[in-house]
Motif scaffolding. Structure first.
Motif, short mmCIF file in Angstrom:
data_model
loop_
_atom_site.label_atom_id
_atom_site.label_comp_id
_atom_site.label_asym_id
_atom_site.label_seq_id
_atom_site.Cartn_x
_atom_site.Cartn_y
_atom_site.Cartn_z
N MET A 1 0.75 -1.13 0.15
CA MET A 1 -0.05 -0.04 0.07
C MET A 1 0.85 1.18 0.05
O MET A 1 2.00 1.45 0.80
CB MET A 1 -0.89 -0.12 1.11
CG MET A 1 -1.85 1.05 1.13
SD MET A 1 -3.00 1.07 2.90
CE MET A 1 -1.60 1.40 4.03
N ALA A 2 0.42 2.32 -1.02
CA ALA A 2 1.16 3.46 -0.83
C ALA A 2 1.00 4.27 0.32
O ALA A 2 0.10 4.27 1.22
CB ALA A 2 0.75 4.27 -2.06
N LEU A 4 0.10 7.66 0.37
CA LEU A 4 -0.75 8.44 0.19
C LEU A 4 -1.40 8.02 -0.91
O LEU A 4 -0.81 7.61 -1.94
CB LEU A 4 -0.17 9.78 0.20
CG LEU A 4 -1.32 10.95 -0.28
CD1 LEU A 4 -1.97 11.13 1.08
CD2 LEU A 4 -0.69 12.03 -0.57
N GLU A 5 -2.81 8.03 -0.89
CA GLU A 5 -3.69 7.34 -2.20
C GLU A 5 -4.64 8.38 -2.23
O GLU A 5 -5.52 8.40 -1.65
CB GLU A 5 -3.99 5.92 -1.99
CG GLU A 5 -2.86 4.82 -2.44
CD GLU A 5 -3.38 3.63 -2.16
OE1 GLU A 5 -4.52 3.48 -1.23
OE2 GLU A 5 -3.02 2.50 -2.51
N VAL A 6 -4.54 9.17 -3.32
CA VAL A 6 -5.49 9.93 -3.81
C VAL A 6 -6.72 9.40 -4.78
O VAL A 6 -5.91 9.02 -5.99
CB VAL A 6 -5.12 11.61 -4.15
CG1 VAL A 6 -6.06 12.28 -4.67
CG2 VAL A 6 -4.59 11.98 -2.96
N GLU A 7 -7.79 9.18 -4.75
CA GLU A 7 -8.81 8.53 -5.66
C GLU A 7 -9.87 9.29 -6.14
O GLU A 7 -10.61 9.85 -5.21
CB GLU A 7 -9.26 7.37 -5.00
CG GLU A 7 -8.72 6.20 -5.63
CD GLU A 7 -9.26 4.93 -4.74
OE1 GLU A 7 -8.57 4.11 -4.28
OE2 GLU A 7 -10.58 4.82 -4.44
N SER A 27 -6.44 11.54 -9.65
CA SER A 27 -6.01 10.28 -8.84
C SER A 27 -4.48 9.97 -8.96
O SER A 27 -3.93 10.42 -9.98
CB SER A 27 -6.50 8.84 -9.08
OG SER A 27 -8.12 8.86 -9.22
N HIS A 29 -0.77 8.48 -6.25
CA HIS A 29 -0.54 7.91 -5.14
C HIS A 29 1.28 8.32 -4.94
O HIS A 29 1.77 8.89 -5.82
CB HIS A 29 -0.35 6.56 -5.11
CG HIS A 29 0.78 5.70 -5.89
ND1 HIS A 29 0.49 5.28 -7.16
CD2 HIS A 29 2.10 5.57 -5.47
CE1 HIS A 29 1.69 4.85 -7.90
NE2 HIS A 29 2.50 4.86 -6.73
N ASP A 31 4.56 7.19 -2.74
CA ASP A 31 5.20 5.97 -1.88
C ASP A 31 6.10 6.79 -0.90
O ASP A 31 6.63 8.01 -1.00
CB ASP A 31 6.16 5.21 -2.80
CG ASP A 31 5.44 4.27 -3.73
OD1 ASP A 31 4.29 3.85 -3.30
OD2 ASP A 31 5.78 4.17 -4.84
N ARG A 70 -6.30 8.87 0.86
CA ARG A 70 -6.10 7.86 2.20
C ARG A 70 -4.64 7.98 2.31
O ARG A 70 -3.54 7.79 1.65
CB ARG A 70 -6.26 6.45 1.64
CG ARG A 70 -7.60 5.97 2.05
CD ARG A 70 -7.68 4.56 1.72
NE ARG A 70 -8.15 4.45 0.27
CZ ARG A 70 -9.35 4.56 -0.29
NH1 ARG A 70 -10.25 4.81 0.39
NH2 ARG A 70 -9.18 4.27 -1.73
N ASP A 75 -9.16 7.54 5.66
CA ASP A 75 -9.51 8.65 4.72
C ASP A 75 -9.60 9.84 5.35
O ASP A 75 -10.34 10.10 6.19
CB ASP A 75 -10.82 8.03 4.10
CG ASP A 75 -11.25 9.03 2.95
OD1 ASP A 75 -10.78 9.84 2.65
OD2 ASP A 75 -12.38 8.46 2.31
#
Ligand SMILES: Nc1ncnc2c1ncn2[C@@H]1O[C@H](COP(=O)(O)OP(=O)(O)OP(=O)(O)O)[C@@H](O)[C@H]1O
Ligand SMILES: Nc1ncnc2c1ncn2[C@@H]1O[C@H](COP(=O)(O)OP(=O)(O)OP(=O)(O)O)[C@@H](O)[C@H]1O
Ligand code: SF4
Ligand SMILES: [Mg+2]
Ligand SMILES: [Mg+2]
Lengths: 327, 335
Positions: A1-2, A4-7, A27, A29, A31, A70, A75
């Motif tokens: 999982m990264a 930060l994940e922006v979706e 979207s 991410h 790392d 995320r 979230d």
């Protein structure tokens, strides 16, 4: 999982002209330990993206309309103001373009950094001060013990920017967002700030989001980049790959309209490549078409008929252009 | 050089009085200190250097917008600095300034046609019809549409406002145009439009530019020769190719090496020359070389003896004791 994940993030701004998506279906991410750069012309939504990550959208004007941010799986779009404040203090910090607006003129920089340490790490007064001096040393301000007692106005622009970085690092953030951190500085000072950021990243593993308009800075600092245009991602991918072969005409324009320094200069001086026109105004941001169409040399009817889909290429390069394959 | 210079500046100094409390002696900050340069007609001289090094002040003195303390500045054959009254008014017509900030340099309550015409009203004796024709031509030359003449500054984008600033600067048919960070506030795409425009206008009207910018890529593209300033002094001066391909002053090398490059993604500039620390206090300059405290090759002698400009060929000079010596190899530009 990264980290930060922006979706599918959509941020709407309500202005006198109505409501417009200042960030439209973004979207990406980030790392751990990575540097990701945002580029694009003024008004394309770079700072707005940063403010959204920090939970600092302009009150009553901006709001997250949909999507998720995320951070470590949590979230942030659903987090309470108190939780966001906690995250800002401990996990994500930001350095702004003009350090004077974020440093308090009536406290010494040592006091200001120590205050952050006391609030977020619960250090005693003396321990906080000692650590503040260490941080001032870490950002390579000479004579840190003495300079900790200086007020912001007593420092040069480059030193103030370094003091800002020291303050942003005080809470050992997992993500450091730097919004045009060197725009107001001389290039020789900029080079020192970039060296510093690179070293700090190597030592602490902090991820960096670097917002800039300087493609050279991107090339030097970041592994991956996102080109923003009118609130949308135009292109995303590894920096070297995009610089060598951009798939979006806007990216190509951004790279080739700049007179870059040549390693070996010749008599040759061709006209600069021009991208005609300007960025559309905010009220046109949401339209179902390619927003770059009016400035694009490759435009077809299709571009004006619908928003271009994402086209993926190897190495994780993505371009939102109807004709990306042909570029 | 075979061309007669349009602008010739010799030993120019500009100083500002420093206010000190009490009855102490007056003291001065020498913002520009014994500076000489020439710009041939139809060419562009770039001035680069650290913030506060005196670039703007030198240009303002040439345009008679701040008083010079010493020195000579000539426009063609005419002595700029001694002009007064009607002669000064005539001289002003020949030298125009384009500023960094297109927003604050245009009067928000005036229609842009009037803004462009204003210098004609105050500096020339042309008839109304002649002025109208000039304004129409200028709008066309800078790429604005005729109907836009009736609009106000706030109805234009930043790049368009800079075009208006350029049209206004061109109104009196000046020979010398001073561009002080004229494209710095613009986005890169718009910047390219304006830079191309400036070069086209130069070819079209035989304009001479004094071009101040902190962006070395822009300077490399625009300028035929370059002067590098540090703390009020010109430390290096050369034609375009020599300056960028064979810089001789340690500060110039540091400056060029600091610029992030696009051509080697993923790594910092090779051979970066670090100059840590801050420049000295301009109110209290050290003896010897002003760059000595930050210079990577400085020797004890540097803080004693002031380096004078030394020639390297006919179109290149640098003020460093170690020009052309092995000492420079330590901060080489070689690959
Ligand atoms: N507080 C605000 N109220 C209304 N509109 C705003 C506000 N802040 C920003 N905007 C608008 O949102 C859009 C995106 O702005 P943003 O600051 O994210 O741009 P940017 O890409 O960071 O530009 P720059 O390179 O100039 O910093 C712009 O059109 C801007 O005018
Ligand atoms: N009107 C003034 N009164 C007193 N000092 C001044 C004045 N104008 C400029 N100075 C000082 O003169 C020096 C040179 O300033 P100048 O504005 O010419 O620098 P510059 O090279 O144009 O810098 P920048 O790149 O920041 O525009 C600086 O130390 C500045 O503080
Ligand atoms: S004289 Fe010395 S200090 Fe000055 S530039 Fe030359 S080497 Fe550096
Ligand atoms: Mg911004
Ligand atoms: Mg200036």
């Amino acid at each position: 999982m990264a980290l930060l994940e922006v979706e599918n993030l959509r941020i709407e701004l309500s202005t006198r002209d109505g409501t417009a998506p200042v960030i439209d279906d973004l979207s990406f991410h980030l790392d751990a330990g990575e540097t990701l750069s945002f580029v694009g012309e003024s008004g394309c939504g770079k700072s707005m993206t940063a403010l959204a990550l920090m939970g600092l959208l302009p009150e009553r004007i901006g709001r997250i309309a949909s999507g998720a941010i995320r951070f470590d799986g949590e979230d942030l779009t659903k987090a309470s103001p108190a939780r966001l404040r906690e995250i800002r203090g401990n996990d994500i910090s930001m350095i702004f373009q003009e350090p004077m607006t974020s440093l308090n003129p009536v406290f010494t920089i040592g006091e200001q950094i120590a205050e952050v340490l006391r609030a977020h790490q619960g250090l005693s007064r003396q321990a906080a001060w000692d650590h503040a001096v260490e941080l001032i040393d870490a950002v390579r301000i000479p004579n840190p013990k003495g300079r900790a007692g200086d007020y912001p106005f007593q420092m040069s622009g480059g030193q103030r920017q370094r003091a800002m970085i020291a303050m942003a690092l005080a809470c050992k953030p997992k993500i450091l967002i730097a919004d045009e951190p060197t725009t107001a500085l001389d290039v020789t000072v900029q080079a020192q700030i970039f060296d510093l950021l690179r070293d700090l990243r190597a030592q602490t593993g902090t991820s960096i989001i670097l917002i800039t308009h300087d493609m050279g800075a991107v090339a030097e600092m970041a592994e991956r980049m996102i080109v923003m245009y009118a609130g949308r991602k135009a292109e995303l991918g590894p920096v070297a790959q995009i610089i060598n072969h951009a798939r979006h005409p806007y990216t190509q324009g951004l790279i080739s309209c700049v007179p870059h320094l040549h390693d070996v200069l010749t008599e040759d001086r061709p006209e600069l490549f021009e991208v005609p026109g300007i960025v559309p105004s905010l009220r046109d941001f949401g339209r179902d078409e390619c927003l770059f169409a009016s400035r694009c040399a490759h435009v077809t009817d299709q571009c004006r008929s619908a928003r271009p889909p994402e086209k993926s290429f190897e190495g994780g390069q993505i371009a939102d252009c109807w004709h990306a394959e042909a570029m | 050089m075979t061309d007669t210079p349009l602008l010739s500046v010799e030993n120019l100094s500009v100083r500002f009085e420093i206010k000190r409390g009490g009855w102490g002696k007056k003291s001065y900050l020498y913002a520009v200190d014994d500076v000489s340069f020439q710009v041939p007609k139809g060419q562009t001289l770039g001035i680069v250097g650290e913030s506060g090094s005196g670039k703007t002040t030198a240009a303002l003195a040439v345009a008679r917008l701040v008083p010079a303390h010493q020195g000579v500045a000539r426009l063609g054959e005419d002595d700029i600095l001694s002009k007064e009254g009607e002669d000064l008014r005539r001289m002003r017509r020949r030298v125009q300034f384009i500023f960094q900030d297109p927003y604050s340099s245009l009067n928000p309550r005036k229609r842009v046609a009037d803004i462009v015409r204003e210098p004609l009203d105050s500096l020339s004796d042309k008839s109304e019809a002649e002025k109208k024709k000039i304004v129409d031509d200028l709008f066309e030359a800078v790429g604005l549409r005729p109907e836009q003449q009736r609009l106000f500054p706030h109805q234009f984008s930043g790049g368009q406002r800079q075009r208006i600033g350029i049209a206004r600067a061109l109104a009196t048919q000046p020979e010398l145009i001073i561009c002080d960070e004229a494209v710095s506030a613009l986005d890169v795409a718009v910047q390219a439009q304006i830079l191309n425009l400036l070069r086209r206008l130069q070819a079209q009207f035989g304009l001479t530019y004094l071009f101040i910018s902190h962006d070395l890529g822009v300077v490399q593209h625009m300028c035929d020769s370059i002067a590098v300033m540090y703390m009020g002094k010109i430390v290096e001066q050369a034609d375009r190719l020599s300056l960028f391909n064979n810089p001789q002053h340690p500060y110039t090398r540091a400056l060029l090496s600091a610029v992030p490059r696009v051509d080697h993604p993923g790594q910092p500039s090779r051979n970066r020359v670090l100059i840590p620390g801050d420049p000295p206090d301009p109110n209290n300059l050290p003896p010897g070389c002003r760059f000595a405290s930050r210079c990577p090759i400085a020797k004890p002698d540097c803080s004693q003896r002031e380096p004078l400009p030394q020639s390297i060929g006919t179109t290149h000079s640098a003020a460093c004791h170690y020009v052309g010596t092995d000492a420079l190899d330590a901060i080489g530009m070689a690959d």
